[in-house]
Design a protein around this motif. Structure first.
Motif, PDB file in Angstrom:
ATOM      1  N   GLY A 134      -2.043   9.344  -9.031  1.00 15.83           N
ATOM      2  CA  GLY A 134      -1.043   8.373  -8.609  1.00 15.83           C
ATOM      3  C   GLY A 134      -1.632   7.363  -7.659  1.00 15.83           C
ATOM      4  N   LEU A 135      -0.956   6.227  -7.519  1.00 14.45           N
ATOM      5  CA  LEU A 135      -1.407   5.179  -6.614  1.00 14.45           C
ATOM      6  C   LEU A 135      -1.180   5.578  -5.158  1.00 14.45           C
ATOM      7  N   ARG A 136      -2.097   5.165  -4.313  1.00 11.62           N
ATOM      8  CA  ARG A 136      -1.987   5.385  -2.869  1.00 11.62           C
ATOM      9  C   ARG A 136      -2.191   4.042  -2.177  1.00 11.62           C
ATOM     10  N   LEU A 137      -1.202   3.626  -1.405  1.00  8.49           N
ATOM     11  CA  LEU A 137      -1.254   2.361  -0.670  1.00  8.49           C
ATOM     12  C   LEU A 137      -1.042   2.635   0.806  1.00  8.49           C
ATOM     13  N   VAL A 138      -1.964   2.160   1.624  1.00  8.95           N
ATOM     14  CA  VAL A 138      -1.864   2.328   3.083  1.00  8.95           C
ATOM     15  C   VAL A 138      -2.194   1.002   3.750  1.00  8.95           C
ATOM     16  N   VAL A 139      -1.303   0.532   4.604  1.00  4.60           N
ATOM     17  CA  VAL A 139      -1.508  -0.684   5.393  1.00  4.60           C
ATOM     18  C   VAL A 139      -1.474  -0.284   6.866  1.00  4.60           C
ATOM     19  N   GLY A 140      -2.436  -0.755   7.637  1.00  4.42           N
ATOM     20  CA  GLY A 140      -2.471  -0.334   9.028  1.00  4.42           C
ATOM     21  C   GLY A 140      -3.245  -1.272   9.926  1.00  4.42           C
ATOM     22  N   VAL A 141      -3.405  -0.844  11.161  1.00 11.38           N
ATOM     23  CA  VAL A 141      -4.165  -1.587  12.163  1.00 11.38           C
ATOM     24  C   VAL A 141      -5.455  -0.827  12.455  1.00 11.38           C
ATOM     25  N   THR A 142      -6.480  -1.565  12.811  1.00  8.85           N
ATOM     26  CA  THR A 142      -7.765  -0.970  13.146  1.00  8.85           C
ATOM     27  C   THR A 142      -8.066  -1.211  14.622  1.00  8.85           C
ATOM     28  N   TYR A 143      -8.715  -0.230  15.220  1.00  9.01           N
ATOM     29  CA  TYR A 143      -9.184  -0.387  16.602  1.00  9.01           C
ATOM     30  C   TYR A 143     -10.682  -0.123  16.606  1.00  9.01           C
ATOM     31  N   ARG A 144     -11.420  -1.107  17.040  1.00  6.53           N
ATOM     32  CA  ARG A 144     -12.883  -1.046  17.027  1.00  6.53           C
ATOM     33  C   ARG A 144     -13.377  -0.413  18.324  1.00  6.53           C
ATOM     34  N   LEU A 145     -14.076   0.706  18.196  1.00  6.09           N
ATOM     35  CA  LEU A 145     -14.541   1.423  19.377  1.00  6.09           C
ATOM     36  C   LEU A 145     -15.721   0.734  20.038  1.00  6.09           C
TER      37      LEU A 145
END
Length: 261
Positions: A240-251
């Motif tokens: 099945g399809l998996r869609l994830v939208v999010g924010v990134t934090y650069r260490l």
């Protein structure tokens, strides 16, 4: 008289030698010394920089409705990925957590006595999915911009389905493998924060629908067969399809050449 002249000559010679000795010190005191060279090395221009980032997001993953689950399940996701050499390779891991409804129409009904009446009740339930995957992504800059990256990747790991509450004998948690492919687009919004979107195809193996049974087998009628309409056959392996939208934090950023941060 010659003796006195010789003594004066000696004094004048000593004074002149002293003045000549002080002259270099006086000149050096007037010249500013150059600033010390920093001990840390800086990466040359154009050398790619390593990064480690955390991705926190939300999205959906599609399940097979033949397994008594909703076709799409909302999930929360957290991932960690770190850039390696070569510069475009990012390795890490991801964890997904979601919850889905179990359709009681796929399982035998519970027989219940209400006064002098026998009722057959379809019992719905819920199940929590927990998936942990190792990921490998190839992300490169889009055009000449260093703020936008895109690419694809692969993943492999395990997932667990945990029914709550368990429906009696035979029901319970099961763990099985999962793997998939995906495409990712990312953008740096600030020095630390960014955005990321991942769309992929996830394969689930070894799915056990019977383990998700919400009804109690002890309350099943041994003669009167339910459900009245036979459910579709369970599917052990599906994608099945998996869609994830999010924010990134650069260490942080570390030059590939080994220089300072």
């Amino acid at each position: 008289m010659p003796h006195l002249n010789r003594r004066g000559l000696l004094r004048r010679s000593a004074l002149a030698a002293g003045l000549l000795a002080l002259l270099p010190l006086t000149v050096s005191a007037q010249v500013r010394r150059p600033d010390p060279v920093p001990s840390g090395r800086r990466a040359p221009a154009g050398v790619p920089a390593r990064r480690t980032e955390i991705v926190i997001g939300a999205g959906t993953v599609a399940l097979d409705p033949a397994n008594a689950t909703k076709s799409s399940m909302l999930i929360g996701s957290i991932a960690l990925r770190r850039q390696h050499t070569p510069a475009w390779l990012m390795l890490g891991g991801a964890i997904d957590i979601g919850r889905t409804t179990i359709d009681g129409e796929y399982f035998p009904y519970e027989r219940r006595l209400v006064g002098d009446t026998t009722q057959f009740v379809s019992v719905d339930g819920n199940a929590t999915m927990f998936a942990a995957r190792l990921t490998a992504d190839a992300l490169t800059n889009v055009g000449d911009s260093k703020k936008y990256r895109a690419g694809g990747g692969i993943s492999a790991g395990v997932y667990a389905m945990m029914p709550s509450p368990a429906g009696g004998a035979g029901a319970g948690t099961f763990v099985a493998p999962t793997f998939g492919v995906s495409g990712t687009a990312a953008a740096d919004l600030t020095r630390r924060f960014g955005a990321s979107a991942t769309l992929g195809f996830t394969q689930f193996v070894g799915f056990d629908r019977d383990k998700l049974r919400p009804s109690d087998p002890a309350k099943e009628d041994p003669v009167f067969t339910t459900p009245f309409t036979p459910p579709p056959e369970a599917v052990k392996s599906f994608g099945g399809l998996r869609l994830v939208v999010g924010v990134t934090y650069r260490l942080g950023v570390k030059p590939v050449s080994g220089g300072t941060k």
